[in-house]
Design an enzyme around this catalytic site. Structure first.
Site, mmCIF file in Angstrom:
data_model
loop_
_atom_site.group_PDB
_atom_site.id
_atom_site.type_symbol
_atom_site.label_atom_id
_atom_site.label_comp_id
_atom_site.label_asym_id
_atom_site.label_seq_id
_atom_site.Cartn_x
_atom_site.Cartn_y
_atom_site.Cartn_z
ATOM 1 N N TRP A 1 0.844 -1.197 0.000
ATOM 2 C CA TRP A 1 0.000 0.000 0.000
ATOM 3 C C TRP A 1 0.873 1.238 0.000
ATOM 4 O O TRP A 1 0.559 2.245 -0.663
ATOM 5 C CB TRP A 1 -1.001 -0.001 1.145
ATOM 6 C CG TRP A 1 -2.086 -1.013 0.900
ATOM 7 C CD1 TRP A 1 -2.337 -2.148 1.624
ATOM 8 C CD2 TRP A 1 -3.039 -1.012 -0.181
ATOM 9 N NE1 TRP A 1 -3.380 -2.844 1.062
ATOM 10 C CE2 TRP A 1 -3.833 -2.179 -0.033
ATOM 11 C CE3 TRP A 1 -3.297 -0.153 -1.254
ATOM 12 C CZ2 TRP A 1 -4.871 -2.491 -0.925
ATOM 13 C CZ3 TRP A 1 -4.326 -0.462 -2.142
ATOM 14 C CH2 TRP A 1 -5.094 -1.615 -1.977
ATOM 15 N N ASP B 1 -1.871 6.386 6.754
ATOM 16 C CA ASP B 1 -2.928 5.544 6.184
ATOM 17 C C ASP B 1 -3.207 4.463 7.230
ATOM 18 O O ASP B 1 -2.413 3.546 7.414
ATOM 19 C CB ASP B 1 -2.420 4.925 4.873
ATOM 20 C CG ASP B 1 -3.396 3.906 4.274
ATOM 21 O OD1 ASP B 1 -4.467 3.678 4.874
ATOM 22 O OD2 ASP B 1 -3.076 3.348 3.203
ATOM 23 N N LYS C 1 -12.371 -2.194 5.949
ATOM 24 C CA LYS C 1 -11.554 -3.115 6.720
ATOM 25 C C LYS C 1 -12.148 -3.226 8.126
ATOM 26 O O LYS C 1 -12.655 -4.265 8.514
ATOM 27 C CB LYS C 1 -10.104 -2.622 6.809
ATOM 28 C CG LYS C 1 -9.226 -2.779 5.576
ATOM 29 C CD LYS C 1 -9.866 -2.529 4.276
ATOM 30 C CE LYS C 1 -9.077 -2.863 3.044
ATOM 31 N NZ LYS C 1 -7.972 -2.014 2.693
HETATM 32 C C1 LIG Z 1 -7.450 -1.452 1.499
HETATM 33 C C2 LIG Z 1 -6.358 -0.484 1.707
HETATM 34 C C3 LIG Z 1 -6.180 0.603 0.845
HETATM 35 C C4 LIG Z 1 -7.036 0.833 -0.396
HETATM 36 O O1 LIG Z 1 -8.319 1.164 -0.066
HETATM 37 P P1 LIG Z 1 -9.392 1.470 -1.230
HETATM 38 O O2 LIG Z 1 -10.621 1.769 -0.467
HETATM 39 O O3 LIG Z 1 -9.492 0.241 -2.062
HETATM 40 O O4 LIG Z 1 -8.875 2.619 -1.992
HETATM 41 C C5 LIG Z 1 -5.149 1.473 1.116
HETATM 42 N N1 LIG Z 1 -4.339 1.317 2.180
HETATM 43 C C6 LIG Z 1 -4.491 0.280 3.028
HETATM 44 C C7 LIG Z 1 -3.569 0.167 4.199
HETATM 45 C C8 LIG Z 1 -5.499 -0.640 2.827
HETATM 46 O O5 LIG Z 1 -5.643 -1.681 3.662
#
Ligand SMILES: *Cc1c(COP(=O)(O)O)cnc(C)c1O
Length: 361
Positions: free
Chosen positions: A102, A172, A196
């Site tokens: 990511w 993030d 998540k």
């Molecule tokens: C799932 C995830 C993303 C991407 O999320 P989207 O909603 O598909 O854009 C980015 N960073 C992390 C750490 C993730 O787990």
């Protein structure tokens, strides 16, 4: 069919009481005679749902008034671009700490928009740890330092957040937000896509210090400008993802009923510890991640004999243990055990793994 234990990394399992509540309210939301899906986002009913979700979010993480909480769309992926557009100029330098795939995507997006310094990376070690902060090479005058708090694919988590002094820390936290208490004041900006640990896909929560809002580059389209979202009453610059917002609100209420983030953190730590202990006890299974950075939310592991992967996954499925396959880019297995995964699900997985080992070793 009874509900399975769904170890999917995202969209992920939701608390069963939340789904039941949504079912009860599906056709007739609290005597209004219509579904939340059919309501105007500006109706008093929906505004109340939205405000309650924000208030619960703030309460759960103790977010002060110095921060805006925005409910946006476009996923964490859009934040990979919105962060540089709002916090940096084209010729600003920004620091990224690279601990997984990511992070790779966040860096690639930022590179289109400003000058990226990769201050530290564990790529050479297959992203099996977080480089210690004392080894980071931060740039003087950088606009922000970006980390991925939990790398969902590799299962690598920061268990302590770095101190970046006057440089805003941007994180993030898609796959770890609300899994444990957090000192929001340490961050300039946090973002997380909901699917998540917070709710269904369709909502991205951004928590931004108000000093960082309203600084977007000239000519930034308003949908990409935190300032525009923050000044449009409660993130309603356009039609928000109303049903996902409602479900996220139900998840937050459920989390409060569980005793909040400190209480769920205790459960999460216990769930993760017993699963890692089971992996470490055996040489049939292996966890590639350094002990100090093992994620509480995504437990990555491999079988000593790759040839058994398919047999493992299909036997797991017949035991009602679903979506244990690792990300296509890394292979192996991954058990995502977010807040909504009951402890019994982890126990069932551990029992299954022991039985599979006994049969195949
Ligand atoms: C799932 C995830 C993303 C991407 O999320 P989207 O909603 O598909 O854009 C980015 N960073 C992390 C750490 C993730 O787990």
């Amino acid at each position: 069919m009874p509900r399975v234990y769904n170890f999917s990394p995202g969209p992920a399992t939701l608390p069963e009481p939340v789904l039941e509540r949504a079912r009860e309210e599906m056709l007739d939301y609290r005597g209004r005679g219509l579904s939340v899906m059919e309501m105007s986002h500006r109706s008093p009913e929906f505004v109340e749902i939205a405000e309650r979700a924000e208030a619960d979010f703030r309460e759960l993480l103790d977010v002060s008034d110095d921060y805006a909480v925005l409910f946006l769309q476009g996923g964490a992926t859009l934040q990979f671009a919105m962060v540089p557009i709002n916090l940096a100029d084209e010729d600003s330098v920004v620091d990224y700490v690279h601990t997984g795939l990511w992070g790779t995507k966040a860096i690639a997006e930022a590179r289109r928009l400003c000058r990226v310094n990769v201050a530290a990376s564990s790529e050479e070690d297959n992203f099996n740890h977080v480089p210690p902060p004392e080894t980071w090479r931060l740039s003087p005058g950088s606009a922000y330092v970006h980390i991925t708090g939990n790398e969902t694919i590799g299962g690598v988590e920061f268990h302590e957040y770095p101190n970046t002094g006057d440089t805003p820390l941007v994180a993030d936290l898609s796959s770890t937000l609300m899994s444990r208490p957090l000192t929001v004041d340490r961050f300039g900006l946090i973002y997380a896509s909901a699917q998540k640990n917070l709710g269904p896909a369709g909502i991205t929560v951004v928590v931004a210090h108000k000093d960082l809002i309203g600084r977007a580059r000239p000519n930034t389209p308003s949908m990409l400008d935190y300032g525009a979202h923050a000044s449009a009453d409660g993130s309603m610059l356009n039609t928000p993802s109303t049903y996902a917002w409602y479900l996220t609100g139900l998840v937050l209420q459920w989390l409060k009923e569980q005793g909040g983030v400190s209480a769920i953190a205790g459960v999460n730590e216990r769930k993760a510890s017993k699963l890692y202990a089971a992996l470490d006890r055996s040489n049939f299974y292996r966890c590639p991640v350094a002990k100090r950075n093992r994620s509480w939310m995504n437990v990555a592991f491999t079988l000593a004999d790759e040839a058994l992967d398919e047999a493992f996954l299909s036997a797991a499925e017949t035991h009602g243990l679903l979506n244990l396959k690792g990300h296509r880019s890394v292979g192996g297995m991954r058990a995502s055990i977010y807040n909504a995964m009951p402890e019994e699900g982890v126990d069932a997985l551990i029992d299954f793994m022991a039985a599979f080992e006994a049969e195949h070793r």
